[in-house]
Design a protein around this motif. Sequence first.
Motif, PDB file in Angstrom:
ATOM      1  N   GLN A   1       0.823  -1.205   0.000  1.00 46.59           N
ATOM      2  CA  GLN A   1       0.000   0.000   0.000  1.00 46.59           C
ATOM      3  C   GLN A   1       0.861   1.259   0.000  1.00 46.59           C
ATOM      4  N   SER A   2       2.058   1.171   0.595  1.00 45.47           N
ATOM      5  CA  SER A   2       2.941   2.326   0.634  1.00 45.47           C
ATOM      6  C   SER A   2       4.235   1.977  -0.090  1.00 45.47           C
ATOM      7  N   TYR A   3       5.364   2.486   0.384  1.00 50.36           N
ATOM      8  CA  TYR A   3       6.632   2.246  -0.296  1.00 50.36           C
ATOM      9  C   TYR A   3       7.155   0.848  -0.045  1.00 50.36           C
ATOM     10  N   VAL A   4       6.550   0.117   0.868  1.00 49.48           N
ATOM     11  CA  VAL A   4       7.145  -1.113   1.365  1.00 49.48           C
ATOM     12  C   VAL A   4       7.130  -2.211   0.316  1.00 49.48           C
ATOM     13  N   TYR A   5       8.205  -2.991   0.314  1.00 49.08           N
ATOM     14  CA  TYR A   5       8.302  -4.161  -0.545  1.00 49.08           C
ATOM     15  C   TYR A   5       8.665  -5.365   0.314  1.00 49.08           C
ATOM     16  N   ILE A   6       8.288  -6.549  -0.111  1.00 44.64           N
ATOM     17  CA  ILE A   6       8.755  -7.751   0.563  1.00 44.64           C
ATOM     18  C   ILE A   6      10.186  -7.994   0.102  1.00 44.64           C
ATOM     19  N   THR A   7      11.127  -7.661   0.959  1.00 38.32           N
ATOM     20  CA  THR A   7      12.542  -7.801   0.610  1.00 38.32           C
ATOM     21  C   THR A   7      13.311  -8.457   1.741  1.00 38.32           C
ATOM     22  N   PRO A   8      12.892  -9.628   2.198  1.00 38.06           N
ATOM     23  CA  PRO A   8      13.561 -10.219   3.367  1.00 38.06           C
ATOM     24  C   PRO A   8      15.006 -10.602   3.127  1.00 38.06           C
ATOM     25  N   ARG A   9      15.379 -10.929   1.889  1.00 40.55           N
ATOM     26  CA  ARG A   9      16.755 -11.355   1.650  1.00 40.55           C
ATOM     27  C   ARG A   9      17.739 -10.223   1.922  1.00 40.55           C
ATOM     28  N   TYR A  10      17.345  -8.997   1.659  1.00 43.57           N
ATOM     29  CA  TYR A  10      18.233  -7.872   1.966  1.00 43.57           C
ATOM     30  C   TYR A  10      18.336  -7.648   3.464  1.00 43.57           C
ATOM     31  N   LEU A  11      17.330  -8.087   4.214  1.00 42.84           N
ATOM     32  CA  LEU A  11      17.375  -7.937   5.663  1.00 42.84           C
ATOM     33  C   LEU A  11      18.590  -8.643   6.241  1.00 42.84           C
ATOM     34  N   ARG A  12      18.879  -9.826   5.782  1.00 46.35           N
ATOM     35  CA  ARG A  12      20.000 -10.584   6.328  1.00 46.35           C
ATOM     36  C   ARG A  12      21.324  -9.843   6.105  1.00 46.35           C
ATOM     37  N   LEU A  13      21.480  -9.273   4.940  1.00 42.84           N
ATOM     38  CA  LEU A  13      22.683  -8.488   4.668  1.00 42.84           C
ATOM     39  C   LEU A  13      22.728  -7.256   5.562  1.00 42.84           C
ATOM     40  N   TYR A  14      21.566  -6.659   5.774  1.00 45.31           N
ATOM     41  CA  TYR A  14      21.495  -5.455   6.601  1.00 45.31           C
ATOM     42  C   TYR A  14      21.880  -5.752   8.045  1.00 45.31           C
ATOM     43  N   LEU A  15      21.373  -6.850   8.585  1.00 47.13           N
ATOM     44  CA  LEU A  15      21.712  -7.208   9.957  1.00 47.13           C
ATOM     45  C   LEU A  15      23.210  -7.423  10.109  1.00 47.13           C
ATOM     46  N   SER A  16      23.829  -8.030   9.105  1.00 48.84           N
ATOM     47  CA  SER A  16      25.271  -8.212   9.123  1.00 48.84           C
ATOM     48  C   SER A  16      25.988  -6.864   9.080  1.00 48.84           C
ATOM     49  N   TYR A  17      25.486  -5.942   8.256  1.00 44.09           N
ATOM     50  CA  TYR A  17      26.066  -4.591   8.180  1.00 44.09           C
ATOM     51  C   TYR A  17      26.007  -3.899   9.535  1.00 44.09           C
TER      52      TYR A  17
ATOM     53  N   PHE B   1      -7.859 -12.724   5.676  1.00 42.54           N
ATOM     54  CA  PHE B   1      -6.994 -13.685   4.978  1.00 42.54           C
ATOM     55  C   PHE B   1      -5.906 -12.916   4.234  1.00 42.54           C
ATOM     56  N   ASP B   2      -4.955 -12.378   4.988  1.00 37.59           N
ATOM     57  CA  ASP B   2      -3.932 -11.463   4.470  1.00 37.59           C
ATOM     58  C   ASP B   2      -2.659 -12.229   4.123  1.00 37.59           C
ATOM     59  N   MET B   3      -2.734 -13.103   3.150  1.00 33.24           N
ATOM     60  CA  MET B   3      -1.614 -13.974   2.816  1.00 33.24           C
ATOM     61  C   MET B   3      -0.319 -13.219   2.506  1.00 33.24           C
ATOM     62  N   PRO B   4      -0.347 -12.105   1.749  1.00 35.13           N
ATOM     63  CA  PRO B   4       0.927 -11.412   1.494  1.00 35.13           C
ATOM     64  C   PRO B   4       1.641 -10.984   2.768  1.00 35.13           C
ATOM     65  N   ARG B   5       0.871 -10.603   3.790  1.00 37.34           N
ATOM     66  CA  ARG B   5       1.515 -10.215   5.048  1.00 37.34           C
ATOM     67  C   ARG B   5       2.130 -11.426   5.724  1.00 37.34           C
TER      68      ARG B   5
ATOM     69  N   TYR C   1       5.388 -12.027   4.100  1.00 36.51           N
ATOM     70  CA  TYR C   1       6.368 -11.040   4.575  1.00 36.51           C
ATOM     71  C   TYR C   1       6.935 -11.461   5.922  1.00 36.51           C
ATOM     72  N   TYR C   2       6.059 -11.717   6.888  1.00 36.87           N
ATOM     73  CA  TYR C   2       6.521 -12.012   8.242  1.00 36.87           C
ATOM     74  C   TYR C   2       7.316 -13.312   8.319  1.00 36.87           C
ATOM     75  N   LEU C   3       6.850 -14.357   7.677  1.00 43.44           N
ATOM     76  CA  LEU C   3       7.525 -15.649   7.804  1.00 43.44           C
ATOM     77  C   LEU C   3       8.856 -15.657   7.069  1.00 43.44           C
ATOM     78  N   SER C   4       8.910 -15.039   5.897  1.00 36.28           N
ATOM     79  CA  SER C   4      10.186 -14.980   5.189  1.00 36.28           C
ATOM     80  C   SER C   4      11.155 -14.068   5.929  1.00 36.28           C
ATOM     81  N   TYR C   5      10.639 -13.010   6.502  1.00 31.41           N
ATOM     82  CA  TYR C   5      11.454 -12.067   7.271  1.00 31.41           C
ATOM     83  C   TYR C   5      12.109 -12.773   8.460  1.00 31.41           C
ATOM     84  N   MET C   6      11.294 -13.482   9.233  1.00 35.51           N
ATOM     85  CA  MET C   6      11.838 -14.143  10.421  1.00 35.51           C
ATOM     86  C   MET C   6      12.720 -15.335  10.059  1.00 35.51           C
TER      87      MET C   6
END
Length: 633
Positions: free
Chosen positions: A496-512, A544-548, A551-556
């Motif tokens: 709905q806003s700028y957000v994208y499902i980008t969990p793979r970049y999260l792992r790199l970010y946490l390392s950074y 039934f908000d499957m995209p969310r 997002y959450y399961l791939s993120y975690m």
Amino acid sequence: MASWIALLLFGLGAATAQQYYIPVSGISARPQCTATPSYSQPTYSPYSAFAYSMTETVRTATSVQPGPTTTYAPPAASLTSLISSLSFTTWGKWDPNATVSATDTDNPYGDAAWTALWKMANPPNFTETSVFSTTVSPTPIPTSELVLPPSDYFGPTDCYYFPADFQFGVAGSAAQIEGATADEGKAPSLMDILIQDDRPKDYVTNENYYYYKQEIERLASMGVKYYSFSLAWSRILPFALPGTPVNQQGLDHYSDMIDFVLEKGMIPAVTILHFDTPAQFFAANLSAAQAKPVIGYSNGGYQNETFVDAYVNYAKIVMTQYADRVPIWFTFNEPFIYSFNGLSVDHVLKAHAQVYHFYKESINGTGKISLKFNDNFGVPRDPANPNDVYAADHFNSFQLGMFCNPIFLGQDYPDSYKDTVPDYVPLTPEDLSYINGTADFLGIDPYTATVVSPPVANSTDSIHECCGNMSSTYFPYCVNQSTLTTTGWDIGYRSQSYVYITPRYLRLYLSYLYNTFHTPIVITEFGFPVFGEDDQTALSDQLFDMPRSVYYLSYMTEVLKSIWEDGVHVAGAFAWSFADNWEFGDYTAHFGLQTVNRTTQERRYKKSFFDLVDFMNTRTMPQQEGWSGGWNF
């Protein structure tokens, strides 16, 4: 800059499972399958009688259970000597259409003076259509509402576990959920005057001020252990400044809320200031609240000459009142976003440091304290291009380094900040010594990622030219921000806003973050507004908000990989938000794990809430005997 490039390239080489821009050809790999397929032909069964069968199971969520009582500081009664003598009083409810005026005009802090604050703020289109006017008594959640939804066909395949002390919870903030904005003595804040148009304000929102016990009952029934919320400064100190009376009703409200969180077996995490600066800091010129900042997105008033003393006074009051029961404190939420200029940053750093030292050295608090930072991680458009890598480093260091360098490393501001903000306040060696080490972990709100390159392709000079040009289109970040990779694909699903499902970049970010600032990481907000959810007319479709869930399961899942494969100390995660709320002028972006009926205020759990809690419960190690909450660092 070379050290950053080396770190990035090392991360790309060491964590190949993340597949960052790794060129491939042919069909997709199937690592879970045998290396050499047999390609044998299937054998078909003879015909048989058909019978219907159940295709789903019925399970219910497991509520959280109370554990042993723990205290993290002496009780409030023994801490009052640490702060100046306080006076306590109460005020009423502001009604702009009232026909009777207060007569105590000689009292600088009486009803007439309090009413004058609201008249000065003059919030636009002020109306309140509330369902509740007193605290709602909680009722148990019926079992029928706690039945888990059908599981998705595809899901996580990991076999990792979160450590027993991993702190999983949900988050919200006062201005976005409380409502009762002019009730029981609360004075106006920035959130009441910031948006001067016809969009919905925070006057009612989720009516959490009166509904908080039922809210907490719902969270506990889902098995949520940690509840992160913020206090409203102008509800506790309506006149904001040191020496002014404390609102007894506001103080009692949050005390009762903390007690109920603990009674239900949950653990509170408190943010002292989440954007809602009292309106007094704009009193000389309320239109300044709409002024375009040099740094962030909004004018938070931090640069006001009275801000530091006033904030520290307010923080000391709430800490002495609640520190015995609260183990996690955040001094500021995303200070970058509401920093107007260089003086704002200086004031945030020094106010935060004073509060940290007060908590650790005066109160002798045993809990943890930090700040919540924002930064949608900048990833280089082409990590093989040193110019794009430099742009990403500039982007990330500008948003984080101004705060994190002094706090976590005892180092001066990064060049990206000093070259961009003309009125930055230099830090002396004494400043750095006092600020250094004043956070127990790094709180971060990494919702998504941003693809970054120089304003002019392959030109780092274009970044430096922008830094000295406040009229530049790219100022103040001075990089080109995109959502497209080198092949023209978006980096993820558009929400709905700028957000994208980008969990793979999260792992790199946490390392950074971990390897740059050398401290444990806590994800203090992460969430996702499903595109068009507000347009869904059927409640069942909203639930039934499957995209969310994706997002959450791939993120975690990526958080687990970060912990176990990259060795990053991620200590906790708080999902935003526990219910749809007022997103600073907009109700249409639904970040919630629950729906909210804006007419009846009824809540309903969404599928993503069940999926996220079930994921965490399935993958968290059992608590050791005698554990009562807290991080092992």
